[in-house]
Design an enzyme around this catalytic site. Structure first.
Site, PDB file in Angstrom:
ATOM      1  N   ASP A   1       0.821  -1.213   0.000  1.00  0.00           N
ATOM      2  CA  ASP A   1       0.000   0.000   0.000  1.00  0.00           C
ATOM      3  C   ASP A   1       0.858   1.267   0.000  1.00  0.00           C
ATOM      4  O   ASP A   1       2.078   1.205   0.215  1.00  0.00           O
ATOM      5  CB  ASP A   1      -0.962  -0.010   1.201  1.00  0.00           C
ATOM      6  CG  ASP A   1      -0.292  -0.443   2.493  1.00  0.00           C
ATOM      7  OD1 ASP A   1       0.959  -0.426   2.576  1.00  0.00           O
ATOM      8  OD2 ASP A   1      -1.003  -0.794   3.443  1.00  0.00           O
TER       9      ASP A   1
ATOM     10  N   ASN B   1      -7.131  -2.462  14.354  1.00  0.00           N
ATOM     11  CA  ASN B   1      -8.569  -2.565  14.082  1.00  0.00           C
ATOM     12  C   ASN B   1      -8.890  -3.718  13.125  1.00  0.00           C
ATOM     13  O   ASN B   1      -9.999  -3.812  12.620  1.00  0.00           O
ATOM     14  CB  ASN B   1      -9.099  -1.239  13.523  1.00  0.00           C
ATOM     15  CG  ASN B   1      -8.555  -0.922  12.133  1.00  0.00           C
ATOM     16  OD1 ASN B   1      -7.714  -1.645  11.610  1.00  0.00           O
ATOM     17  ND2 ASN B   1      -9.022   0.161  11.538  1.00  0.00           N
TER      18      ASN B   1
ATOM     19  N   HIS C   1      -7.317  -4.393  10.168  1.00  0.00           N
ATOM     20  CA  HIS C   1      -7.057  -4.213   8.742  1.00  0.00           C
ATOM     21  C   HIS C   1      -5.803  -4.961   8.302  1.00  0.00           C
ATOM     22  O   HIS C   1      -4.902  -5.231   9.088  1.00  0.00           O
ATOM     23  CB  HIS C   1      -7.027  -2.727   8.339  1.00  0.00           C
ATOM     24  CG  HIS C   1      -5.802  -1.955   8.729  1.00  0.00           C
ATOM     25  ND1 HIS C   1      -5.872  -0.709   9.308  1.00  0.00           N
ATOM     26  CD2 HIS C   1      -4.479  -2.214   8.602  1.00  0.00           C
ATOM     27  CE1 HIS C   1      -4.654  -0.251   9.506  1.00  0.00           C
ATOM     28  NE2 HIS C   1      -3.787  -1.148   9.085  1.00  0.00           N
TER      29      HIS C   1
ATOM     30  N   GLU D   1      -9.724  -1.616   5.252  1.00  0.00           N
ATOM     31  CA  GLU D   1     -10.254  -1.185   6.540  1.00  0.00           C
ATOM     32  C   GLU D   1     -11.578  -1.892   6.867  1.00  0.00           C
ATOM     33  O   GLU D   1     -12.327  -2.266   5.953  1.00  0.00           O
ATOM     34  CB  GLU D   1     -10.508   0.328   6.489  1.00  0.00           C
ATOM     35  CG  GLU D   1      -9.238   1.157   6.394  1.00  0.00           C
ATOM     36  CD  GLU D   1      -8.601   1.420   7.751  1.00  0.00           C
ATOM     37  OE1 GLU D   1      -8.399   0.457   8.515  1.00  0.00           O
ATOM     38  OE2 GLU D   1      -8.314   2.595   8.032  1.00  0.00           O
TER      39      GLU D   1
HETATM   40  C1  GLP Z   1      -0.466   0.236   8.583  1.00  0.00           C
HETATM   41  C2  GLP Z   1      -0.241  -0.555   7.267  1.00  0.00           C
HETATM   42  C3  GLP Z   1      -0.459  -2.021   7.462  1.00  0.00           C
HETATM   43  C4  GLP Z   1       0.228  -2.433   8.748  1.00  0.00           C
HETATM   44  C5  GLP Z   1      -0.515  -1.852   9.906  1.00  0.00           C
HETATM   45  C6  GLP Z   1       0.098  -2.147  11.265  1.00  0.00           C
HETATM   46  O1  GLP Z   1      -1.514   1.111   8.531  1.00  0.00           O
HETATM   47  N1  GLP Z   1      -1.025  -0.102   6.157  1.00  0.00           N
HETATM   48  O2  GLP Z   1       0.019  -2.739   6.333  1.00  0.00           O
HETATM   49  O3  GLP Z   1       0.222  -3.821   8.874  1.00  0.00           O
HETATM   50  O4  GLP Z   1      -0.791  -0.504   9.725  1.00  0.00           O
HETATM   51  O5  GLP Z   1       1.039  -1.219  11.636  1.00  0.00           O
HETATM   52  P1  GLP Z   1       2.005  -1.431  12.868  1.00  0.00           P
HETATM   53  O6  GLP Z   1       2.887  -2.564  12.508  1.00  0.00           O
HETATM   54  O7  GLP Z   1       2.739  -0.140  12.990  1.00  0.00           O
HETATM   55  O8  GLP Z   1       1.155  -1.739  14.038  1.00  0.00           O
END
Ligand code: GLP
Length: 243
Positions: free
Chosen positions: A67, A136, A138, A143
């Site tokens: 992404d 959450n 995702h 989302e």
């Molecule tokens: C972000 C990314 C995800 C990632 C997630 C978790 O928003 N788009 O691909 O897995 O959030 O982030 P973190 O590892 O900082 O908790």
């Protein structure tokens, strides 16, 4: 689904780096899907160290990141592209032409998403997709909501997701873009093998819902239950609500 629980996030990252290095040794032209976020940072640190010692060879590997923020592209501060450059790409011998990213700055967003889907097909599909987990539920930027989108698309970010990403924007949530481009649920689920890395107590409830809960668009990661080749790597904190 195979679940493995490690004592610390570092141990989980170490195990995944070793697994990846074996996978690349076996299949030098591996097509790899990559995540951003805080969770994979220890993994990228391990891979960078292996790369420096020439214990892993990325020269024929192809990567696709999950992404990118809308409005952000190559060289932009706060872009996931810049994050990957800093944490992984500049440390290993990936060929720039084999690194694929969504361009959040593209004028025609729909065409950009279609281009990405075609590029994945042209590469032969994703062999191994590494995923993080949003608190959450995702994955990528798919989302929670009333429906999930199958293919690469542009999406509106939820407030909790923007807050979770503020760390990448000087801690200022107002600077976090409101939209992002993301592989869709089907794009992700078509990967031949998926490894999810989730660490920390902030992910524990979500991990339990992902593993034991019903399939629901309210927890996009719950759809991973349908995948036949899924490994979930956790630390103790993230595993604490698992039965
Ligand atoms: C972000 C990314 C995800 C990632 C997630 C978790 O928003 N788009 O691909 O897995 O959030 O982030 P973190 O590892 O900082 O908790």
């Amino acid at each position: 689904m195979r679940i493995k629980v490690y004592d610390t996030p570092q141990r989980a990252a170490h195990a995944l780096a070793a697994y990846l290095s074996r996978a690349i040794a076996r299949t030098p032209d591996l097509v790899l899907g990559l995540p951003t976020g805080r969770t994979p940072i220890p993994l990228y640190r391990e891979l960078a160290a292996l790369g420096k010692r020439r214990d892993i060879d990325f020269s024929r590997v192809t990567t696709f990141n999950l992404d990118e923020f809308r409005g952000k592209g190559d060289g932009d501060q706060g872009s996931y592209r810049a994050f990957m450059q800093e944490h992984l790409f500049r440390h290993v011998n990936l060929m720039p032409r084999n690194v694929h990213f969504l361009n959040g700055r593209a004028e025609d967003i729909r065409a950009e998403c279609e281009r990405y889907e075609r590029a994945i097909v042209r590469a032969g599909g994703i062999d191994l997709q590494i995923l993080g987990l949003g608190a959450n539920g995702h994955i990528g930027f798919n989302e929670p909501g009333r429906r999930l989108i199958a293919r690469t698309h542009c999406t509106r970010l939820t407030a909790p997701t923007r807050a979770a990403n503020a760390a990448f924007f000087d801690g200022d949530v107002r600077k976090v873009p409101r939209q992002a481009l993301s592989m869709g649920m089907v794009t992700i689920l078509h990967a031949r093998r998926i490894v999810m890395l989730a660490t920390g107590s902030g992910k524990a409830r979500c991990v339990a819902r992902m593993v034991n809960g019903p399939l629901t668009t309210e927890v996009p990661a719950s759809f991973l239950q349908v995948h036949r080749q899924l490994d979930v790597l956790l630390d103790r904190a993230a595993a604490k609500y698992l039965r």
